[in-house]
Design an enzyme around this catalytic site. Sequence first.
Site, PDB file in Angstrom:
ATOM      1  N   ASP A   1      29.512 -33.357 -27.419  1.00  0.00           N
ATOM      2  CA  ASP A   1      29.670 -32.488 -26.246  1.00  0.00           C
ATOM      3  C   ASP A   1      30.058 -33.286 -25.007  1.00  0.00           C
ATOM      4  O   ASP A   1      30.766 -32.792 -24.131  1.00  0.00           O
ATOM      5  CB  ASP A   1      28.416 -31.655 -25.980  1.00  0.00           C
ATOM      6  CG  ASP A   1      28.771 -30.332 -25.316  1.00  0.00           C
ATOM      7  OD1 ASP A   1      29.646 -29.630 -25.857  1.00  0.00           O
ATOM      8  OD2 ASP A   1      28.204 -30.009 -24.265  1.00  0.00           O
TER       9      ASP A   1
ATOM     10  N   GLU B   1      27.057 -33.101 -14.542  1.00  0.00           N
ATOM     11  CA  GLU B   1      26.831 -32.994 -15.969  1.00  0.00           C
ATOM     12  C   GLU B   1      27.150 -34.305 -16.679  1.00  0.00           C
ATOM     13  O   GLU B   1      26.438 -34.715 -17.591  1.00  0.00           O
ATOM     14  CB  GLU B   1      27.732 -31.884 -16.518  1.00  0.00           C
ATOM     15  CG  GLU B   1      27.168 -31.161 -17.694  1.00  0.00           C
ATOM     16  CD  GLU B   1      27.805 -29.795 -17.809  1.00  0.00           C
ATOM     17  OE1 GLU B   1      27.531 -28.936 -16.932  1.00  0.00           O
ATOM     18  OE2 GLU B   1      28.593 -29.582 -18.732  1.00  0.00           O
TER      19      GLU B   1
ATOM     20  N   GLU C   1      34.041 -22.394 -30.446  1.00  0.00           N
ATOM     21  CA  GLU C   1      32.611 -22.610 -30.171  1.00  0.00           C
ATOM     22  C   GLU C   1      31.809 -22.590 -31.469  1.00  0.00           C
ATOM     23  O   GLU C   1      30.908 -23.405 -31.662  1.00  0.00           O
ATOM     24  CB  GLU C   1      32.071 -21.553 -29.200  1.00  0.00           C
ATOM     25  CG  GLU C   1      32.564 -21.722 -27.761  1.00  0.00           C
ATOM     26  CD  GLU C   1      31.970 -22.942 -27.046  1.00  0.00           C
ATOM     27  OE1 GLU C   1      30.913 -23.452 -27.461  1.00  0.00           O
ATOM     28  OE2 GLU C   1      32.599 -23.390 -26.077  1.00  0.00           O
TER      29      GLU C   1
ATOM     30  N   GLU D   1      32.047 -21.188 -20.596  1.00  0.00           N
ATOM     31  CA  GLU D   1      30.771 -21.361 -19.901  1.00  0.00           C
ATOM     32  C   GLU D   1      29.754 -20.292 -20.309  1.00  0.00           C
ATOM     33  O   GLU D   1      28.567 -20.580 -20.486  1.00  0.00           O
ATOM     34  CB  GLU D   1      30.971 -21.345 -18.379  1.00  0.00           C
ATOM     35  CG  GLU D   1      31.897 -22.442 -17.851  1.00  0.00           C
ATOM     36  CD  GLU D   1      31.354 -23.867 -18.029  1.00  0.00           C
ATOM     37  OE1 GLU D   1      30.523 -24.112 -18.916  1.00  0.00           O
ATOM     38  OE2 GLU D   1      31.784 -24.743 -17.246  1.00  0.00           O
TER      39      GLU D   1
HETATM   40  C1  HMH Z   1      31.490 -26.977 -26.730  1.00  0.00           C
HETATM   41  N1  HMH Z   1      31.336 -25.370 -24.911  1.00  0.00           N
HETATM   42  C2  HMH Z   1      31.083 -26.613 -25.345  1.00  0.00           C
HETATM   43  N2  HMH Z   1      30.483 -27.508 -24.563  1.00  0.00           N
HETATM   44  C3  HMH Z   1      30.120 -27.178 -23.296  1.00  0.00           C
HETATM   45  N3  HMH Z   1      29.507 -28.113 -22.530  1.00  0.00           N
HETATM   46  C4  HMH Z   1      30.370 -25.875 -22.813  1.00  0.00           C
HETATM   47  C5  HMH Z   1      30.990 -25.001 -23.667  1.00  0.00           C
HETATM   48  C6  HMH Z   1      29.964 -25.424 -21.439  1.00  0.00           C
HETATM   49  O1  HMH Z   1      30.246 -26.297 -20.448  1.00  0.00           O
END
Ligand code: HMH
Length: 225
Positions: A47, A88, A214, A141
């Site tokens: 991520d 982040e 996703e 998001e």
């Molecule tokens: C895969 N989707 C993924 N990672 C993230 N951090 C977000 C959405 C949201 O920022």
Amino acid sequence: AQKEGVVDTWKNKHRMLWVGATRHPMILSISDGTIHPSAFKRWLGQDCIFVRALVPFVGSLIVKAWKESDDSSDVDTILRGMAALNDELDWFKKEANKWGVHLSEMLVPQKPNQEYCRFLENLMGPEVEYTVALTAYWAIEAVYQESFALCLEEGTRTPPELEDTCQRWGNEAFGKYCSSLKNIAERRLKKASDDYEDVLKKAEVVFLRVLEHEIEFWNMSRGDT
Ligand code: HMH
């Protein structure tokens, strides 16, 4: 009562995919406390790579909002998202350190991540309309917001060491932020449904692609594929 917007119509129409992305077994395993640390660590490393790719995408969205939007406050809203990405990335470094995940050039993006990042890159092109790219941003998001908010609900068994991660995307302020993106998307899509049917169709396809990416991302993190 207000008439249901385009975004909510799509969420209902594509309910299975929406639920697949926001109630994925990976998320359920966090909320019932059965998640394996190795799955969490895999997700964390991957991520971080994804969020780095999100930065230029959101940058391209700022350019589009500045050029194409009928409301100048859109730029401010998207810029707040960019600022959040800055925090982040610092958070990822701290969290990776805590879990002993190495965020170096050694960390390679896995295929579903590569494909998701390539999808983002395609959305950065100047030929992609602001409305279409903005819809993607909202969906990206919103999926995380709904997913992690579930893990914070009363009666869940989210492990305390994952609380911070769940708070990051599941907190109320981020929920409000997603609502503000949704409002922009609704305003733009309403306009598109009056004047630009093709933009509306493209935005719906992009919405579905986000959900598919996703789901693949969660599958990859869970490591059961
Ligand atoms: C895969 N989707 C993924 N990672 C993230 N951090 C977000 C959405 C949201 O920022």
